[in-house]
Design an enzyme around this catalytic site. Structure first.
Site, PDB file in Angstrom:
ATOM      1  CG  MET A  39      36.500  37.169  43.857  1.00 35.99           C
ATOM      2  SD  MET A  39      34.873  36.902  43.374  1.00 35.99           S
ATOM      3  CE  MET A  39      35.165  36.056  41.938  1.00 35.99           C
ATOM      4  CB  CYS A  40      40.643  38.488  41.727  1.00 33.23           C
ATOM      5  SG  CYS A  40      39.052  38.161  40.585  1.00 33.23           S
TER       6      CYS A  40
END
Length: 269
Positions: A1-2
């Site tokens: 994520m990110c």
């Protein structure tokens, strides 16, 4: 994520690194190629950069997806800097923090981003929280795991630790409390970059013409991109990159030695 990216080197327009590349951070917000956790990074974005003569970075952050912000595309086309940190966010949990939860976080000369997650947040980090003064806990910019990790890093920086040591010791403390945490951290002071690969991808590129890019994933297919091994500390200047293995935290009950020595601040600039 990110996904996130940092750069130090000759002055470039922000868009040269974030928007224009075929697989740049802009595109990674909806079509990352190497992201292991999550699929769409549309829960906020931000970029921080440094202006000549001012040691404190400027920031532009928003709660929505980067592709929906026409103002950012215009800003990125004309603003130039010798150092920047950009990030697109896939939230761990839904919340009301909005723009405040978007990286980069900032204080003094530093910009910071966290690519990863801390399971069972916030309960899992009760032990590291005891290392922070109450006023620092009450001053968290957002109620997220990333903001708390930033508070741990910032506490070490303000205590005099060099950037690499601050990241390494923070990773160790959080991983000891939450062994399944993913802790790819990215930090710059405008002259150097420190980063950790801990549970997700990290790459770096010595750009033709000068400068170093450190990113969650390559923004193009240049064969000069190099992947950073997992459990590694990266320290980069404009011209050098140093990789140092990070030790795993000891099992519960065993004495804890210091992490591998960090040397980003020892570069001769």
């Amino acid at each position: 994520m990110c996904r996130h990216l940092a750069y130090v080197g000759p002055a470039l327009a922000l868009g040269t690194l974030l928007v224009e590349p075929a697989h740049g951070l802009y595109r990674q917000s909806w079509a990352p190629r190497r992201q292991r956790h999550g699929t769409v990074n549309a829960d906020g974005f931000g970029v921080g950069w440094y202006a000549e003569g001012d040691p404190g970075p400027a920031r532009y952050r928003r709660a929505g997806p980067i592709w929906a912000d026409r103002s950012f595309a215009d800003l990125a086309r004309v603003v130039r800097s010798t150092a920047l940190l950009g990030a697109v966010r896939d939230a761990t949990l839904s919340g009301a923090d909005a723009e405040a939860a978007a990286a980069p976080f900032a204080a003094g000369p530093w910009l910071f981003s966290h690519n990863g997650a801390v399971p069972a947040w916030p309960g899992s980090l009760a032990a590291p929280a005891r290392s922070l003064p109450p006023e620092e806990l009450l001053s968290l910019e957002a109620r997220t795991d990333s903001a708390f990790v930033w508070a741990l890093v910032l506490h070490r920086l303000r205590s005099g630790d060099p950037m690499s040591r601050a990241l390494a010791d923070t990773v160790r403390a959080v991983a000891l409390a939450a062994p399944a945490a993913r802790l790819n951290l990215l930090l710059t002071d405008g002259t150097a970059v420190a980063a950790t690969a801990w549970g997700d991808t990290l790459w770096y590129l010595a750009r033709p013409g000068g400068g170093t890019v450190v990113a969650s994933e390559p923004y193009d297919d240049d064969p000069r991109w190099r992947e950073v091994p997992d459990r590694t500390l990266l320290a980069a200047s404009r011209t050098e990159v140093l990789l140092t293995p990070l030790e795993e935290p000891p099992p519960a009950g065993e004495p804890s030695d210091a992490l591998a020595s960090a040397t980003a601040e020892e570069f001769r600039r």
